[in-house]
Design an enzyme around this catalytic site. Structure first.
Site, PDB file in Angstrom:
ATOM      1  N   GLY A  81       0.553  -1.299  -0.111  1.00  0.00           N
ATOM      2  CA  GLY A  81       0.034   0.129   0.133  1.00  0.00           C
ATOM      3  C   GLY A  81       0.658   1.522  -0.206  1.00  0.00           C
ATOM      4  O   GLY A  81       1.558   1.100  -0.378  1.00  0.00           O
ATOM      5  N   THR A  86       2.890   4.476   1.123  1.00  0.00           N
ATOM      6  CA  THR A  86       4.772   4.492   2.151  1.00  0.00           C
ATOM      7  C   THR A  86       3.694   5.321   3.545  1.00  0.00           C
ATOM      8  O   THR A  86       4.284   4.746   4.804  1.00  0.00           O
ATOM      9  CB  THR A  86       4.929   5.414   1.770  1.00  0.00           C
ATOM     10  OG1 THR A  86       5.393   5.277   0.078  1.00  0.00           O
ATOM     11  CG2 THR A  86       6.549   5.686   2.565  1.00  0.00           C
ATOM     12  N   GLY A  97       2.362   1.871   5.325  1.00  0.00           N
ATOM     13  CA  GLY A  97       3.433   1.736   5.587  1.00  0.00           C
ATOM     14  C   GLY A  97       4.364   1.826   7.065  1.00  0.00           C
ATOM     15  O   GLY A  97       4.649   0.770   8.083  1.00  0.00           O
ATOM     16  N   GLU A 150       5.641  -2.938   1.109  1.00  0.00           N
ATOM     17  CA  GLU A 150       5.975  -2.819  -1.082  1.00  0.00           C
ATOM     18  C   GLU A 150       4.877  -1.704  -1.162  1.00  0.00           C
ATOM     19  O   GLU A 150       3.731  -1.287  -0.525  1.00  0.00           O
ATOM     20  CB  GLU A 150       5.093  -3.979  -1.210  1.00  0.00           C
ATOM     21  CG  GLU A 150       5.730  -5.597  -1.164  1.00  0.00           C
ATOM     22  CD  GLU A 150       7.280  -5.503  -1.474  1.00  0.00           C
ATOM     23  OE1 GLU A 150       7.396  -5.195  -2.544  1.00  0.00           O
ATOM     24  OE2 GLU A 150       7.050  -6.585  -1.160  1.00  0.00           O
ATOM     25  N   GLU A 205       3.497  10.865  -6.050  1.00  0.00           N
ATOM     26  CA  GLU A 205       2.989   9.124  -6.434  1.00  0.00           C
ATOM     27  C   GLU A 205       1.442  10.169  -6.596  1.00  0.00           C
ATOM     28  O   GLU A 205       0.802  10.388  -6.070  1.00  0.00           O
ATOM     29  CB  GLU A 205       3.179   7.939  -5.888  1.00  0.00           C
ATOM     30  CG  GLU A 205       2.625   7.229  -6.470  1.00  0.00           C
ATOM     31  CD  GLU A 205       2.337   5.682  -5.286  1.00  0.00           C
ATOM     32  OE1 GLU A 205       1.889   5.741  -4.504  1.00  0.00           O
ATOM     33  OE2 GLU A 205       3.184   4.622  -5.945  1.00  0.00           O
TER      34      GLU A 205
HETATM   35  P1  NAD Z   1      -3.440   3.023   1.465  1.00  0.00           P
HETATM   36  O1  NAD Z   1      -1.823   2.459   1.999  1.00  0.00           O
HETATM   37  O2  NAD Z   1      -3.932   3.848   1.502  1.00  0.00           O
HETATM   38  O3  NAD Z   1      -4.414   1.124   2.050  1.00  0.00           O
HETATM   39  C1  NAD Z   1      -3.436  -0.018   1.673  1.00  0.00           C
HETATM   40  C2  NAD Z   1      -4.477  -0.898   2.861  1.00  0.00           C
HETATM   41  O4  NAD Z   1      -4.000  -1.045   3.740  1.00  0.00           O
HETATM   42  C3  NAD Z   1      -5.933  -1.079   2.490  1.00  0.00           C
HETATM   43  O5  NAD Z   1      -6.490  -2.150   2.668  1.00  0.00           O
HETATM   44  C4  NAD Z   1      -5.871  -0.698   3.536  1.00  0.00           C
HETATM   45  O6  NAD Z   1      -7.527  -0.397   4.150  1.00  0.00           O
HETATM   46  C5  NAD Z   1      -5.513  -0.731   4.444  1.00  0.00           C
HETATM   47  N1  NAD Z   1      -4.800   0.631   5.649  1.00  0.00           N
HETATM   48  C6  NAD Z   1      -4.845   1.743   5.870  1.00  0.00           C
HETATM   49  N2  NAD Z   1      -4.771   2.320   7.107  1.00  0.00           N
HETATM   50  C7  NAD Z   1      -3.829   1.347   7.867  1.00  0.00           C
HETATM   51  C8  NAD Z   1      -3.526   1.388   8.979  1.00  0.00           C
HETATM   52  N3  NAD Z   1      -3.675   2.302   9.725  1.00  0.00           N
HETATM   53  N4  NAD Z   1      -3.506   0.135   9.743  1.00  0.00           N
HETATM   54  C9  NAD Z   1      -3.439  -1.531   8.741  1.00  0.00           C
HETATM   55  N5  NAD Z   1      -4.180  -0.848   7.501  1.00  0.00           N
HETATM   56  C10 NAD Z   1      -4.344  -0.135   6.890  1.00  0.00           C
HETATM   57  O7  NAD Z   1      -2.784   2.237   0.421  1.00  0.00           O
HETATM   58  P2  NAD Z   1      -4.101   2.321  -1.406  1.00  0.00           P
HETATM   59  O8  NAD Z   1      -4.373   3.894  -1.690  1.00  0.00           O
HETATM   60  O9  NAD Z   1      -5.301   1.317  -1.503  1.00  0.00           O
HETATM   61  O10 NAD Z   1      -2.861   1.790  -2.538  1.00  0.00           O
HETATM   62  C11 NAD Z   1      -2.033   3.225  -3.336  1.00  0.00           C
HETATM   63  C12 NAD Z   1      -1.110   2.702  -2.573  1.00  0.00           C
HETATM   64  O11 NAD Z   1      -0.442   1.323  -2.941  1.00  0.00           O
HETATM   65  C13 NAD Z   1       0.624   2.944  -3.546  1.00  0.00           C
HETATM   66  O12 NAD Z   1       0.965   3.559  -3.131  1.00  0.00           O
HETATM   67  C14 NAD Z   1       0.937   2.244  -4.421  1.00  0.00           C
HETATM   68  O13 NAD Z   1       1.972   2.669  -4.531  1.00  0.00           O
HETATM   69  C15 NAD Z   1       0.474   0.922  -3.603  1.00  0.00           C
HETATM   70  N6  NAD Z   1       0.984  -0.498  -3.888  1.00  0.00           N
HETATM   71  C16 NAD Z   1       2.890  -0.806  -3.858  1.00  0.00           C
HETATM   72  C17 NAD Z   1       2.589  -2.191  -4.490  1.00  0.00           C
HETATM   73  C18 NAD Z   1       4.076  -2.995  -3.946  1.00  0.00           C
HETATM   74  O14 NAD Z   1       4.247  -3.988  -4.383  1.00  0.00           O
HETATM   75  N7  NAD Z   1       5.246  -1.783  -3.687  1.00  0.00           N
HETATM   76  C19 NAD Z   1       0.991  -2.692  -5.301  1.00  0.00           C
HETATM   77  C20 NAD Z   1       0.395  -1.658  -5.538  1.00  0.00           C
HETATM   78  C21 NAD Z   1       0.131  -0.949  -4.813  1.00  0.00           C
END
Ligand code: NAD
Length: 494
Positions: free
Chosen positions: A232, A234, A237, A254, A389
């Site tokens: 998800g 950064t 993460g 990731e 991004e």
């Molecule tokens: P996000 O970080 O908002 O959410 C990702 C996941 O985390 C979702 O399921 C969300 O509900 C959950 N989440 C959010 N806050 C949380 C918390 N406090 N505790 C636990 N879980 C939580 O990301 P997004 O908007 O869903 O996805 C887009 C991002 O993902 C982009 O930055 C993209 O680059 C990244 N991404 C990275 C890869 C990789 O392999 N490096 C692959 C795909 C997407």
């Protein structure tokens, strides 16, 4: 949308979730596909307790690797058989084209099959002995692991975590993104079926949709969860890593990207044009590895970009279900608005918009979350547009003067996920590939993936690796055994 896709999977049982209801929307039309009731924090606890019991159930714990592999082979088969259905569900939920979602479903099947083979052939090590004992290192499951995924490629991301986690002997709590829960629930149905057929505890997998703040957070903080696999943004993460640090558990992260694509003057320009467009505009740019910064040798920059813009203008934008669509809608109207806001920011930073820069007009786009493929130029690499991004169909072109200038600019980013290099000079390709600070470099190709090749990000793009043979080990703990082989008591004895 059938009701079977809106029930959630808690501790091996399908039911209406106890948390808040939320609508999941078809971004091609803006219509509600289904209302899913999120998991509640109590249900996360219930799932974790049942998962911990399932993980030590002798029916699962005592399986030898080749026996555990049977489960993964069966999931691969079921996923492959259901590829069309999974693709349709994912296209409806994410807007991606059917060609892409079908490939993602097949890639998920491939991940389960590859991981099963890796499991059957994984070896434990006898380490060189340094005394009167035989030393060996064995790998054991962690117990319960959390898998948290974003919305952009759910079925493939789910497989990348569930396959090695199960292969390693764990139970899994999967938390899909709130905007796209449906295909993860569909995959959950297939895995439950495989577990049932093989007489294994169904609580080995829970699929717990809902918000990150409630459900994701409950998974990460749960005392029984001993590892987190996260994909998800950064920022998210980092907050997960902070909790994992407090719990002293491993977390693989990731994260985001702002990847450079490089076109040298000696490149095959036809290939480069196709590769650059595919690298940024496939998946409507909603890809962590999207090649969003285009560096072109100054002597060909203007001509290359002119031709690129002509071709980008011909890309077919439409619903993911139409066979000729190349660029589908974005995942959600809110996300489309965030991409549009970035293009407005680029304008305010002084960018020239060479094409796109707006939602498409005309019949057929209705209430869909569409945005035109956009090419920007005239910004320095230090601008926010080049540094942040955008996660949408937005490309910025940047000329470079020489290799040092190129490497300096390309590496001047908090991210380090991927890079593309287009050149006919294999020496230059080698030099650049080694100098660019990224986890994956594609040379004369882009956005190609194989389950057997490790994937990881550097800098703010992440920590830890997915895929490849070692993925299973990342979901295990190592234990060392010393077997004494001497008849003589240790010298310390009387
Ligand atoms: P996000 O970080 O908002 O959410 C990702 C996941 O985390 C979702 O399921 C969300 O509900 C959950 N989440 C959010 N806050 C949380 C918390 N406090 N505790 C636990 N879980 C939580 O990301 P997004 O908007 O869903 O996805 C887009 C991002 O993902 C982009 O930055 C993209 O680059 C990244 N991404 C990275 C890869 C990789 O392999 N490096 C692959 C795909 C997407």
């Amino acid at each position: 949308m059938p009701k079977t896709l809106t029930e959630i999977l808690v501790a091996g049982r399908w039911r209406r979730g106890g948390g808040e209801p939320f609508d999941t929307v078809d971004p091609a039309t803006g219509e509600v596909l289904a209302t899913v009731h999120a998991a509640s924090a109590e249900e996360v606890d219930e799932a974790a307790l049942a998962a911990a019991r399932a993980a030590v159930d002798p029916a699962w714990r005592d399986l030898l690797p080749h026996q555990r592999a049977r489960l993964l082979y069966r999931i691969a088969e079921l996923t492959e058989e259901a590829a069309d259905e999974l693709a349709a569900t994912q296209t409806a939920d994410t807007g991606k084209t059917l060609t892409e979602t079908r490939a993602l479903a097949l890639s998920a099947a491939g991940t389960f099959r590859y991981t099963a083979a890796a499991l059957e052939t994984a070896e434990e090590a006898l380490t060189p002995s340094r005394g009167a004992y035989v030393t060996m290192s064995v790998h054991e499951p962690i117990g319960v692991v959390g898998a948290i995924n974003p919305w952009n490629s759910p079925v493939a991301s789910d497989a990348q975590k569930i396959a090695p986690a199960l292969a390693a002997g764990n139970a899994v709590l999967l938390k899909p993104a709130a905007w796209t829960p449906l295909v993860s629930l569909a995959l959950g149905r297939l895995i439950t079926r495989a577990l049932t057929e093989l007489g294994l505890p169904t609580a080995l997998l829970s699929v717990l949709p809902g918000s990150g703040r409630v459900v994701g957070d409950a998974v990460v903080r749960h005392p029984l969860v001993g590892r987190i696999g996260f994909t998800g943004g950064t920022k998210t993460g980092r907050s997960i890593a902070a909790i994992a640090a407090q719990k002293l558990i491993p977390a693989s992260l990731e994260l985001g990207g702002k990847s450079p694509t490089i076109v040298r003057a000696d490149a095959d320009l036809e290939q480069a044009l196709a590769g650059v467009m595919f690298g940024i505009f496939s998946s409507s740019g909603q890809s962590c590895i999207a090649g969003s910064r285009l560096f072109v040798a100054r002597e060909i920059h203007d001509e290359f970009v002119r031709e690129l813009v002509t071709r980008v203008g011909k890309l077919r934008v439409g619903p993911g279900t139409a066979p000729d669509t190349q660029v589908g809608p974005l995942v959600h109207a809110e996300h489309r608005d965030s991409v549009a806001a970035y293009v407005d920011l680029a304008r305010s930073e002084g960018a020239e918009v060479l094409c796109g820069g707006a939602a498409p007009e005309g019949t057929g786009y209705g209430q869909g979350a569409y945005y035109l493929p956009t090419v920007l130029t005239g910004l320095p690499n230090s601008s926010r547009t080049c540094q942040e991004e955008i996660f949408g169909p937005v490309l910025v072109t940047l000329p470079y003067d020489d290799e040092d200038d190129l490497v300096r600019q390309a590496n001047d980013s908090v991210y380090g996920l991927a890079c593309g290099i287009w050149t006919r000079d294999h020496r230059a390709a080698w030099r650049l590939a080694r100098r660019i600070d990224a986890g994956t470099v594609w040379i004369n190709t882009y956005k190609q993936f194989s389950a057997s090749t490790p994937f990881s990000g550097r800098k703010d793009s992440g920590l830890g690796t997915e895929k490849g043979r070692d993925a299973i080990r990342a979901y295990q703990r190592q234990k060392s055994l010393y077997w004494g082989i001497s008849d003589t008591p240790l010298p310390w004895a009387n």
